[in-house]
Design a protein around this motif. Structure first.
Motif, short mmCIF file in Angstrom:
data_model
loop_
_atom_site.label_atom_id
_atom_site.label_comp_id
_atom_site.label_asym_id
_atom_site.label_seq_id
_atom_site.Cartn_x
_atom_site.Cartn_y
_atom_site.Cartn_z
N LEU A 32 -43.21 19.65 15.68
CA LEU A 32 -42.04 18.79 15.75
C LEU A 32 -41.47 18.74 17.17
CD1 LEU A 32 -40.32 19.77 12.40
CD2 LEU A 32 -41.49 17.61 12.93
N GLU A 33 -41.49 19.88 17.85
CA GLU A 33 -41.03 19.91 19.24
C GLU A 33 -41.90 19.02 20.12
OE1 GLU A 33 -38.93 24.20 19.90
OE2 GLU A 33 -41.12 24.21 19.73
N ARG A 34 -43.20 19.09 19.89
CA ARG A 34 -44.14 18.24 20.65
C ARG A 34 -43.91 16.76 20.31
NH1 ARG A 34 -48.54 20.29 23.09
NH2 ARG A 34 -49.94 18.68 22.26
N ALA A 35 -43.69 16.47 19.04
CA ALA A 35 -43.40 15.10 18.64
C ALA A 35 -42.10 14.62 19.28
CB ALA A 35 -43.32 15.00 17.12
N HIS A 36 -41.12 15.51 19.35
CA HIS A 36 -39.84 15.17 19.97
C HIS A 36 -40.04 14.77 21.43
CE1 HIS A 36 -36.01 15.98 22.05
NE2 HIS A 36 -35.48 15.48 20.93
N ILE A 37 -40.83 15.52 22.15
CA ILE A 37 -41.09 15.20 23.56
C ILE A 37 -41.71 13.81 23.68
CG2 ILE A 37 -42.50 15.80 25.57
CD1 ILE A 37 -42.14 18.80 24.64
N LEU A 38 -42.66 13.51 22.82
CA LEU A 38 -43.35 12.22 22.87
C LEU A 38 -42.46 11.06 22.44
CD1 LEU A 38 -46.72 13.41 21.32
CD2 LEU A 38 -46.39 12.60 23.69
N THR A 47 -35.29 10.11 16.20
CA THR A 47 -34.48 10.49 15.04
C THR A 47 -35.35 11.15 13.97
OG1 THR A 47 -32.99 8.67 15.55
CG2 THR A 47 -32.80 9.65 13.35
N GLN A 48 -36.55 10.63 13.78
CA GLN A 48 -37.48 11.21 12.79
C GLN A 48 -37.80 12.67 13.13
OE1 GLN A 48 -41.26 9.18 12.66
NE2 GLN A 48 -41.82 10.11 10.72
N SER A 49 -38.03 12.98 14.39
CA SER A 49 -38.34 14.37 14.76
C SER A 49 -37.15 15.28 14.47
CB SER A 49 -38.78 14.47 16.22
OG SER A 49 -37.74 14.14 17.11
N HIS A 50 -35.94 14.80 14.73
CA HIS A 50 -34.75 15.61 14.43
C HIS A 50 -34.55 15.76 12.92
CE1 HIS A 50 -33.29 16.46 18.40
NE2 HIS A 50 -33.36 15.19 18.75
N ASN A 88 -37.27 17.82 26.91
CA ASN A 88 -36.50 18.68 26.01
C ASN A 88 -37.17 18.72 24.65
OD1 ASN A 88 -34.28 19.24 23.94
ND2 ASN A 88 -33.24 19.72 25.87
N THR A 89 -37.29 19.92 24.08
CA THR A 89 -38.02 20.10 22.84
C THR A 89 -37.20 19.79 21.59
OG1 THR A 89 -37.50 22.46 22.90
CG2 THR A 89 -39.63 21.78 23.81
N GLY A 90 -35.89 19.62 21.71
CA GLY A 90 -35.08 19.12 20.61
C GLY A 90 -34.55 20.13 19.62
N GLY A 91 -34.96 21.37 19.70
CA GLY A 91 -34.46 22.38 18.78
C GLY A 91 -33.04 22.81 19.13
N ALA A 92 -32.37 23.40 18.18
CA ALA A 92 -30.98 23.81 18.38
C ALA A 92 -30.85 25.04 19.28
CB ALA A 92 -30.33 24.09 17.03
N LYS A 93 -31.95 25.69 19.59
CA LYS A 93 -31.89 26.88 20.44
C LYS A 93 -31.90 26.53 21.93
CE LYS A 93 -33.77 30.01 17.00
NZ LYS A 93 -33.92 29.13 15.85
N VAL A 94 -32.02 25.24 22.25
CA VAL A 94 -31.95 24.79 23.64
C VAL A 94 -30.83 23.77 23.78
CG1 VAL A 94 -34.41 25.21 24.10
CG2 VAL A 94 -33.68 22.96 23.35
N SER A 95 -30.26 23.70 24.96
CA SER A 95 -29.20 22.72 25.21
C SER A 95 -29.76 21.32 25.04
CB SER A 95 -28.69 22.88 26.64
OG SER A 95 -27.89 21.77 27.00
#
Length: 112
Positions: A32-38, A47-50, A88-95
């Protein structure tokens, strides 16, 4: 979305969803993080990745992830076409404002 980026995004989302169904949530989140980057420059993929990150957070009872994904989903609808922190990888553990290094294989896809 360019065809090659769309194919890569779909492949990452497919992997994530299969792993999610198998209960392998950490591995699913990686994809999902990789999908978020793309997909972060495009409203629906972003929005789908989130949305799927939120689903992983719910399944793993990770309150930080759940609470972090809700505003990120809303922001993805508003900001995807205006500004995104590249890589940005989109997870809540990163800004949500922190640009990050893009993995080399994804960088090659995005630069084609």
């Amino acid at each position: 979305m360019k065809v090659n980026v769309k194919r890569a995004f779909i492949a990452e989302m497919d992997s994530a969803q299969q792993l999610y169904e198998q209960g392998q949530f950490t591995k699913a989140f990686f994809h999902l993080e990789r999908a978020h980057i793309l997909g972060q420059a495009y409203v629906i993929p972003h929005t789908q990745s989130h949305w799927w990150m939120l689903k992983v957070g719910l399944k793993t009872h990770d309150a930080r992830e759940v609470l972090g994904q809700i505003p990120r989903m809303l922001a993805s609808v508003i900001f995807s076409r205006i500004w995104v922190p590249v890589g940005n990888t989109g997870g809540a553990k990163v800004s949500p404002f922190e640009p990050m290094a893009i993995p080399e294989d994804l960088k090659a896809i995005l630069q084609k």
